[in-house]
Design a protein around this motif. Sequence first.
Motif, PDB file in Angstrom:
ATOM      1  N   TYR A  66      50.981  -2.017 -45.716  1.00 46.93           N
ATOM      2  CA  TYR A  66      51.239  -1.249 -46.940  1.00 46.93           C
ATOM      3  C   TYR A  66      51.276   0.249 -46.620  1.00 46.93           C
ATOM      4  CZ  TYR A  66      51.099  -0.042 -51.882  1.00 46.93           C
ATOM      5  OH  TYR A  66      51.420   0.445 -53.128  1.00 46.93           O
ATOM      6  N   VAL A 107      65.606   1.810 -42.548  1.00 47.95           N
ATOM      7  CA  VAL A 107      65.756   2.990 -43.424  1.00 47.95           C
ATOM      8  C   VAL A 107      66.120   4.203 -42.580  1.00 47.95           C
ATOM      9  CG1 VAL A 107      64.613   4.526 -45.066  1.00 47.95           C
ATOM     10  CG2 VAL A 107      64.113   2.089 -45.118  1.00 47.95           C
ATOM     11  N   PRO A 115      47.463   2.824 -55.949  1.00 46.90           N
ATOM     12  CA  PRO A 115      48.776   3.420 -55.670  1.00 46.90           C
ATOM     13  C   PRO A 115      49.327   4.256 -56.827  1.00 46.90           C
ATOM     14  CG  PRO A 115      48.792   1.074 -55.172  1.00 46.90           C
ATOM     15  CD  PRO A 115      47.491   1.366 -55.818  1.00 46.90           C
ATOM     16  N   VAL A 157      57.074   5.526 -45.755  1.00 43.22           N
ATOM     17  CA  VAL A 157      58.540   5.706 -45.862  1.00 43.22           C
ATOM     18  C   VAL A 157      59.032   5.457 -47.278  1.00 43.22           C
ATOM     19  CG1 VAL A 157      58.960   5.118 -43.457  1.00 43.22           C
ATOM     20  CG2 VAL A 157      59.028   3.320 -45.161  1.00 43.22           C
ATOM     21  N   ASN A 158      58.107   5.328 -48.229  1.00 41.49           N
ATOM     22  CA  ASN A 158      58.524   5.084 -49.612  1.00 41.49           C
ATOM     23  C   ASN A 158      57.714   5.938 -50.566  1.00 41.49           C
ATOM     24  OD1 ASN A 158      60.190   3.838 -51.454  1.00 41.49           O
ATOM     25  ND2 ASN A 158      58.841   2.084 -51.774  1.00 41.49           N
ATOM     26  N   ALA A 159      57.372   7.147 -50.112  1.00 42.11           N
ATOM     27  CA  ALA A 159      56.580   8.043 -50.948  1.00 42.11           C
ATOM     28  C   ALA A 159      56.958   9.477 -50.622  1.00 42.11           C
ATOM     29  CB  ALA A 159      55.092   7.810 -50.706  1.00 42.11           C
ATOM     30  N   MET A 160      56.247  10.390 -51.235  1.00 40.33           N
ATOM     31  CA  MET A 160      56.540  11.808 -51.021  1.00 40.33           C
ATOM     32  C   MET A 160      55.351  12.433 -50.306  1.00 40.33           C
ATOM     33  SD  MET A 160      58.793  14.196 -52.530  1.00 40.33           S
ATOM     34  CE  MET A 160      58.832  15.974 -52.633  1.00 40.33           C
ATOM     35  N   PRO A 161      55.479  13.081 -49.177  1.00 37.10           N
ATOM     36  CA  PRO A 161      56.691  13.278 -48.387  1.00 37.10           C
ATOM     37  C   PRO A 161      56.965  12.072 -47.471  1.00 37.10           C
ATOM     38  CG  PRO A 161      54.846  14.401 -47.382  1.00 37.10           C
ATOM     39  CD  PRO A 161      54.312  13.764 -48.611  1.00 37.10           C
ATOM     40  N   LEU A 162      58.228  11.866 -47.125  1.00 37.54           N
ATOM     41  CA  LEU A 162      58.577  10.804 -46.179  1.00 37.54           C
ATOM     42  C   LEU A 162      57.977  11.145 -44.822  1.00 37.54           C
ATOM     43  CD1 LEU A 162      62.354  10.073 -46.812  1.00 37.54           C
ATOM     44  CD2 LEU A 162      60.402   8.809 -47.627  1.00 37.54           C
ATOM     45  N   ASN A 163      57.395  10.158 -44.171  1.00 41.36           N
ATOM     46  CA  ASN A 163      56.778  10.433 -42.876  1.00 41.36           C
ATOM     47  C   ASN A 163      57.097   9.286 -41.911  1.00 41.36           C
ATOM     48  OD1 ASN A 163      55.198  11.267 -40.765  1.00 41.36           O
ATOM     49  ND2 ASN A 163      53.461  11.866 -42.054  1.00 41.36           N
ATOM     50  N   GLN A 199      54.263   2.774 -47.443  1.00 43.14           N
ATOM     51  CA  GLN A 199      54.067   3.983 -48.235  1.00 43.14           C
ATOM     52  C   GLN A 199      54.492   5.235 -47.473  1.00 43.14           C
ATOM     53  OE1 GLN A 199      53.654   4.023 -51.334  1.00 43.14           O
ATOM     54  NE2 GLN A 199      53.428   1.804 -51.394  1.00 43.14           N
ATOM     55  N   ALA A 227      50.167  10.515 -52.778  1.00 43.03           N
ATOM     56  CA  ALA A 227      51.310  10.269 -51.893  1.00 43.03           C
ATOM     57  C   ALA A 227      52.297   9.298 -52.528  1.00 43.03           C
ATOM     58  CB  ALA A 227      50.824   9.712 -50.555  1.00 43.03           C
ATOM     59  N   ILE A 228      51.827   8.507 -53.478  1.00 45.10           N
ATOM     60  CA  ILE A 228      52.658   7.456 -54.046  1.00 45.10           C
ATOM     61  C   ILE A 228      52.987   7.728 -55.507  1.00 45.10           C
ATOM     62  CG2 ILE A 228      52.757   4.970 -54.520  1.00 45.10           C
ATOM     63  CD1 ILE A 228      50.631   4.713 -52.215  1.00 45.10           C
ATOM     64  N   GLU A 252      52.967  20.560 -50.760  1.00 40.39           N
ATOM     65  CA  GLU A 252      52.732  19.142 -51.043  1.00 40.39           C
ATOM     66  C   GLU A 252      52.491  18.303 -49.775  1.00 40.39           C
ATOM     67  OE1 GLU A 252      55.359  17.349 -53.847  1.00 40.39           O
ATOM     68  OE2 GLU A 252      54.441  15.378 -53.635  1.00 40.39           O
ATOM     69  N   ALA A 264      46.941  -3.454 -52.701  1.00 36.57           N
ATOM     70  CA  ALA A 264      47.225  -2.213 -53.430  1.00 36.57           C
ATOM     71  C   ALA A 264      46.494  -2.201 -54.765  1.00 36.57           C
ATOM     72  CB  ALA A 264      48.726  -2.066 -53.640  1.00 36.57           C
ATOM     73  N   GLU A 272      61.933  -4.697 -50.567  1.00 34.34           N
ATOM     74  CA  GLU A 272      61.269  -3.568 -51.234  1.00 34.34           C
ATOM     75  C   GLU A 272      61.807  -2.231 -50.728  1.00 34.34           C
ATOM     76  OE1 GLU A 272      59.341  -3.276 -53.667  1.00 34.34           O
ATOM     77  OE2 GLU A 272      58.191  -1.429 -53.443  1.00 34.34           O
ATOM     78  N   LEU A 273      62.059  -2.143 -49.439  1.00 32.76           N
ATOM     79  CA  LEU A 273      62.494  -0.855 -48.889  1.00 32.76           C
ATOM     80  C   LEU A 273      64.005  -0.663 -48.928  1.00 32.76           C
ATOM     81  CD1 LEU A 273      60.276  -0.124 -45.758  1.00 32.76           C
ATOM     82  CD2 LEU A 273      60.217   0.953 -47.990  1.00 32.76           C
ATOM     83  N   LEU A 274      64.775  -1.741 -48.944  1.00 35.04           N
ATOM     84  CA  LEU A 274      66.222  -1.598 -48.733  1.00 35.04           C
ATOM     85  C   LEU A 274      67.075  -2.005 -49.919  1.00 35.04           C
ATOM     86  CD1 LEU A 274      66.339  -3.127 -45.122  1.00 35.04           C
ATOM     87  CD2 LEU A 274      66.323  -0.721 -45.711  1.00 35.04           C
ATOM     88  N   LEU A 302      61.233   9.471 -55.739  1.00 37.40           N
ATOM     89  CA  LEU A 302      61.242  10.673 -54.893  1.00 37.40           C
ATOM     90  C   LEU A 302      61.575  10.299 -53.446  1.00 37.40           C
ATOM     91  CD1 LEU A 302      58.096  12.584 -56.238  1.00 37.40           C
ATOM     92  CD2 LEU A 302      60.478  12.925 -56.851  1.00 37.40           C
ATOM     93  N   ALA A 303      61.047   9.151 -53.004  1.00 40.91           N
ATOM     94  CA  ALA A 303      61.331   8.712 -51.629  1.00 40.91           C
ATOM     95  C   ALA A 303      62.821   8.432 -51.464  1.00 40.91           C
ATOM     96  CB  ALA A 303      60.517   7.466 -51.313  1.00 40.91           C
ATOM     97  N   ARG A 304      63.408   7.775 -52.453  1.00 43.51           N
ATOM     98  CA  ARG A 304      64.847   7.478 -52.387  1.00 43.51           C
ATOM     99  C   ARG A 304      65.655   8.769 -52.308  1.00 43.51           C
ATOM    100  NH1 ARG A 304      67.503   2.170 -52.310  1.00 43.51           N
ATOM    101  NH2 ARG A 304      65.809   0.762 -52.676  1.00 43.51           N
ATOM    102  N   GLY A 338      57.122   7.778 -57.507  1.00 45.77           N
ATOM    103  CA  GLY A 338      56.959   7.849 -56.042  1.00 45.77           C
ATOM    104  C   GLY A 338      58.162   7.286 -55.294  1.00 45.77           C
ATOM    105  N   GLN A 368      64.746  11.689 -51.270  1.00 47.54           N
ATOM    106  CA  GLN A 368      64.586  12.316 -49.944  1.00 47.54           C
ATOM    107  C   GLN A 368      65.413  11.584 -48.902  1.00 47.54           C
ATOM    108  OE1 GLN A 368      60.316  13.562 -48.892  1.00 47.54           O
ATOM    109  NE2 GLN A 368      60.124  11.955 -50.390  1.00 47.54           N
TER     110      GLN A 368
END
Lengths: 345, 569
Positions: free
Chosen positions: B249, B414, A209, B255-261, B253, A172-173, A332, B240, B504-506, A71-73, A68, A75
């Motif tokens: 959380y 981000v 998750p 901004v750290n999952a698929m698809p980015l939102n 998620q 999603a994760i 997706e 989680a 975690e994000l950066l 994939l986010a990275r 997850g 994107q």
Amino acid sequence: MTLARLCGSLLKKYRHGLFAVLTITGLVAPAKAATLTVYAAMGYGARLAHAFSQATGIRVNLVHLSTGPLLARVQAEAARPQWDVLWFDGNLAMREFAHRRILACGWRPAVDYLPQGRALLPPDRCYYPVGVTLAGVVLVNERRLPQKAWPRRWSDLLDRSLRDKVGMDNPAISGPTYPFVAGMMQHLGTAGGKRYFSRLKANGLRVFPRNSATLRALQYGQIDVAVVQSSAALGMAARHPGLRVLAPSPSILLPSDIAIGAGVHGPKLRAARRFVQYVLSPAGQKILLTDKATADSNYEPLLARVHPPAVLAPVAGVHALVLDPAKWGPMEPAIVNWFTAHVTG
Amino acid sequence: MLLADAGADHTANARILPGVRRAAWRAGAVLPALAACALWGWPLIGFLVTAFVPGLLHGRFAPGIGSFLQALHGGALQALRNSLVVALAAALLALPVGSWLAWLCMRTTLAWRGWIEPAVWLLLVMPGYFLASGWMLLAAPEGPLAHWPWIQDLAGHLLGPAGIILTLAIKALPYPFLATQAAFLSSSAAPLEAARVLGLPRWRQRQIAMALLLPALVAGFAAAFAESISDFSVAATLGAGSGTVLATYAIEQAVNAMPLNFALAAADSWLLLMLIVPVLSGQAWLARRATGHRSLGPRFRPPAPVRPQFTTSLMHALAASLLAALALGAPLVAAGSLALAGRAPSDLPNLLRAVMPSLRYSLELAMLSASVTVTLAWPIAAAVARRGRAGRLLDFALLAVMALPGIVLAAAYVLAYNQSYTPLYGGSGLLIMAYVALALPAATKVIQGSVARLHDRFAEAARVHGLSRLQTMWHVELPILARPLFSAWLLSVLHIAFELPASELLYPPGHPPLSVALLDSVSAIRLHQQARLQLSGMALLVVFALLARLVFSRLSARQVATIPPAVAA
């Protein structure tokens, strides 16, 4: 002297020092050196990268992330990819990346694929299948759940005896979970699939998750049944007696794929192709299949003269659905959003 | 003498071109504004606007409220509801416990009351995920309770919503403690004595005592609520892990999952802020109007301390011990038992080799970021201390940033720093920027009081001796402010080394900081590594803090020794 002129002259005078400071502190992203940067969600990646470096002299910077976040990275970095090779479970996301033109297409590694491998190789040659697992199997805690309550069909998960006892990953994760959700929608129809997950939710489905969190919940006794990727389930069952892997039919085939970035050129492209070739070589496959430290080794190879590991026995012979990545890849976002809105909460 | 020595540089100063000096002054005015814009303004505005105009930073103009509709539906709404419920419950739990501890500390003669304040500060510095991780290790099948299944089952309940509330309450406990401690310190005995003299019944006297404490209790509750609802570390571990998704959380998620939102993350952030801001604003409003509670004055008399009877003292001691065991003891014992399980002492080098890269990276970034933070905090504190409209505005802005959840700022980074014109995402530099942005308000608050107490005559005397502003800061103010600046630096180092949401994000791929490595161990069920990381992280940072204090004491002692007797006099 104006501020602009002062800054200009200072910048001119100290530009080398400034650049060095910025690079050291990472304020500017470091320029790509000859090292090959591989983003991988596979547990055996480090061992393989080490062997590849020893065999070829090409240095590899392996970045290991869960599927997850990986994939986010990818994107997030779409405009400025910082990777050369990408490697994870799931051809739906790979198809989406190919569609966004961030993968190098057209080349094919010189390997002897089995018919199943050839079928999974996309016509545009943007990514290359490495092996297959099943996107969703059932892992049961034998000590807490009587045998008559074991779910042998997907519909059994809706039984009241399993109320509040079933857990699965968040699509999603968790990278491998979207193909499972999409596969159920292919099997039951989109509306039927949505109805199925809604009923699961009504029966107390717990959404975690990713694989590891779902498996931990099973281990800690928070749930008695976990729907997870086959490799993770087999790995967990091998380490912890009292867990049983069941593979309800149909299962959903989940290829792991490797790809090269569209922006990779020159010597680095040659190095990246050698890496892909090495992963798909008998020597590379031997490393992947024998790494006991990771559950990712529990996959079915797609290459001739490479034998599957014995641990796959519980899921052998199950009827597996193959998803069309061109159809399910673009869907997706919509399906994941639906799942988040109706099932995750 | 000191001023005169420094003034000897005056002739050298005279050689500086007037234009350069003017430019430097202009830069001095422009650079802080640019820094504020880069650290907070640009990323936050860009991110929050995305909720209304998704894709704006990518050049698409399509305004709408779709992201809010998504955030107010299904799982996203549930996450928000979960956050509200657990934060309210945690704050309601933390309030009486924190006030009780403050009462024990300030109003009683108990022999062990001196231990309460250091323990509360330890809780304040300790990251929430250490507590959460400790519970997880405690309830682990191979954990220290493996031989007592019924206790282990009981501990297993800590991994769900109950554990989340308890952990957040323990983490938020210092806020009501500090708020009521200050109130106890400044409340006079007069109103209660008057009530006794007038013969009011006991319940009425208690009511008056509570009314006197009301502003502090509200402040403590508001701070505990804001801290709990903004928390990410417990949300990412216990939340989680138990399937209880909390709003922070959900933002991560998105901004750290698929698809980015990003639009959904921004809408979630708006809604989260809408829960935090009214509570803090209400508290500020009440504090402004609480003039009736002013008791500090020329006739101020502190009330006589309470001497509890033996049985009451014993009950207080038991309750405090239980709390200490729950908050600090159990997680540490659990981590210790798993970290050392099956390991010979000779394995220590291997153990350290496994955890050192993350520890070293975190410590390096923390020292660098803390140094930048303190360098910026000093002039900001000076600007706030000058009063006036600009000072008040700056003070309000700092408070607003303190109330901002770290995960919102990280998500904003981000988006803002991953554009073709701001290509910082993926490097350590962006992480340092985020650390500075998150640590700066607290560091400014730490030194604000000391800076405000600096007498204007220092600056006037320095000006008379021909010192520039920079020279005055270096030669006159720095020696006086050295201790609070060092405290702010050390506090920032400890805070940043354990920081989770921005990390975690950066974090740059391949270089996980301590908190991320620990979280990875948690999610990969590598219990032993999780325990080792937790213990070695804490041990290393405690050693670092002690060493830093030692070095500072030595250096400051030498500095005092070198001051000429005339100046010292």
